[in-house]
Design a protein around this motif. Structure first.
Motif, PDB file in Angstrom:
ATOM      1  N   GLY A 169      47.660  23.509  81.595  1.00  0.00           N
ATOM      2  CA  GLY A 169      49.058  23.287  81.237  1.00  0.00           C
ATOM      3  C   GLY A 169      49.245  22.055  80.365  1.00  0.00           C
ATOM      4  N   ILE A 170      48.539  20.977  80.696  1.00  0.00           N
ATOM      5  CA  ILE A 170      48.627  19.743  79.908  1.00  0.00           C
ATOM      6  C   ILE A 170      48.150  19.986  78.479  1.00  0.00           C
ATOM      7  N   ILE A 171      47.042  20.710  78.333  1.00  0.00           N
ATOM      8  CA  ILE A 171      46.505  21.012  77.000  1.00  0.00           C
ATOM      9  C   ILE A 171      47.502  21.844  76.191  1.00  0.00           C
ATOM     10  N   LEU A 172      48.094  22.867  76.815  1.00  0.00           N
ATOM     11  CA  LEU A 172      49.038  23.731  76.107  1.00  0.00           C
ATOM     12  C   LEU A 172      50.279  22.963  75.646  1.00  0.00           C
ATOM     13  N   VAL A 173      50.759  22.068  76.490  1.00  0.00           N
ATOM     14  CA  VAL A 173      51.957  21.306  76.139  1.00  0.00           C
ATOM     15  C   VAL A 173      51.652  20.319  75.014  1.00  0.00           C
ATOM     16  N   LEU A 174      50.541  19.609  75.116  1.00  0.00           N
ATOM     17  CA  LEU A 174      50.218  18.587  74.127  1.00  0.00           C
ATOM     18  C   LEU A 174      49.783  19.183  72.786  1.00  0.00           C
ATOM     19  N   GLN A 175      49.003  20.245  72.820  1.00  0.00           N
ATOM     20  CA  GLN A 175      48.479  20.809  71.578  1.00  0.00           C
ATOM     21  C   GLN A 175      49.446  21.764  70.895  1.00  0.00           C
ATOM     22  N   ASN A 176      50.132  22.572  71.698  1.00  0.00           N
ATOM     23  CA  ASN A 176      50.946  23.655  71.130  1.00  0.00           C
ATOM     24  C   ASN A 176      52.443  23.501  71.376  1.00  0.00           C
ATOM     25  N   GLN A 177      52.840  22.426  72.062  1.00  0.00           N
ATOM     26  CA  GLN A 177      54.248  22.266  72.449  1.00  0.00           C
ATOM     27  C   GLN A 177      54.741  23.490  73.225  1.00  0.00           C
ATOM     28  N   PHE A 221      57.883  14.263  78.469  1.00  0.00           N
ATOM     29  CA  PHE A 221      57.481  13.522  77.263  1.00  0.00           C
ATOM     30  C   PHE A 221      57.669  14.385  76.019  1.00  0.00           C
ATOM     31  N   ALA A 222      57.154  15.616  76.067  1.00  0.00           N
ATOM     32  CA  ALA A 222      57.229  16.513  74.915  1.00  0.00           C
ATOM     33  C   ALA A 222      58.666  16.929  74.621  1.00  0.00           C
ATOM     34  N   MET A 223      59.475  17.144  75.658  1.00  0.00           N
ATOM     35  CA  MET A 223      60.862  17.535  75.455  1.00  0.00           C
ATOM     36  C   MET A 223      61.656  16.428  74.782  1.00  0.00           C
ATOM     37  N   ILE A 224      61.487  15.190  75.245  1.00  0.00           N
ATOM     38  CA  ILE A 224      62.219  14.068  74.640  1.00  0.00           C
ATOM     39  C   ILE A 224      61.740  13.838  73.215  1.00  0.00           C
TER      40      ILE A 224
END
Length: 238
Positions: free
Chosen positions: A22-30, A84-87
């Motif tokens: 999940g962390i990888i998907l959020v950071l790499q692909n938003q 973090f990604a949302m903000i």
């Protein structure tokens, strides 16, 4: 160790794997929604971990530590990364997204506290990390679907920061919250638990994923009411 003793640990490792992916998907692909789905899947593995341990009657110190480490990644770090990604996606402030990282910090404090707090055998002291992660996981769906009075009243980046702070504090608070364990099924002894379960099912049917924040808030409020109806027996016995 025998295979039987390692079955709960297998589910815990699957929980950890979900959090890592999940962390990888959020950071790499938003890909915030996939991160949320993986939190839900990890929640299932977290349940199966405890269920398997109780059913097979196996318990180990390594299992206890492994469970906390997995929960820290999946229910602590991953929700923080989602915030973090949302903000970051809606704010020009380069520092504000880092406010979401208060979630993994307080999750670590919460998990460490839980491991040494003897009061938390049949109740929780502070909001459990999976409950907080469930609430955070619903935010990408709620915010992307439609505007609400909250997002209209308060700028979204600051709203997300406030949510991070408030629920982080709740995780390490001294508020006693119900553990959904049933020693018996009598109405009088479990009234608030039954009310919570039935109310949660109702709002989930009506609002689906948008109901998650309502469910968590309802859980906190009913627990507080339950505290008045059933005083803390732990403090009386100490």
């Amino acid at each position: 160790m025998s295979l039987k003793k390692n079955i709960p640990n297998l589910f815990t490792c699957l929980n950890l794997l979900c959090g890592s992916v999940g962390i990888i998907l959020v950071l790499q692909n938003q890909d915030l929604k996939s991160g949320a789905y993986l939190i839900w899947l990890a929640g299932l593995f977290d349940f199966l971990d405890g269920f398997a341990a109780r059913t097979l009657r196996v318990k180990s110190e390594i299992g206890k530590e492994l469970d906390s480490l997995a929960d820290m990644v999946t229910f602590g770090l991953l929700p923080g990364i989602i915030i973090f990604a949302m903000i970051q996606s809606v704010s020009d402030n380069s520092w504000l997204p880092y406010s979401g990282l208060i979630i993994p910090v307080f999750s670590a404090l919460r998990l460490a506290k839980f491991n040494i707090d003897v009061r938390q055998t049949d109740q929780f002291i502070g909001l459990p990390t999976p409950a907080n992660a469930l609430l955070i996981s619903s935010l990408p769906f709620i915010i992307s679907s439609e505007k609400s009075w909250l997002t209209e009243t308060l700028p979204l980046p600051y709203l997300l920061s406030i949510i991070s702070l408030v629920f982080s504090i709740l995780m390490v608070s001294e508020i006693r919250l119900m553990a959904l364990k049933f020693a018996g099924f009598q109405w009088a002894a479990n009234k608030m638990k039954y009310i919570f379960i039935l109310s949660s099912i109702t709002v989930l049917i009506l609002f689906r994923v948008k109901a998650f924040p309502l469910v968590i808030i309802l859980y906190i409020l009913l627990s507080i009411v339950n505290n008045f109806l059933m005083p803390d027996t732990h403090n009386k016995s100490n």
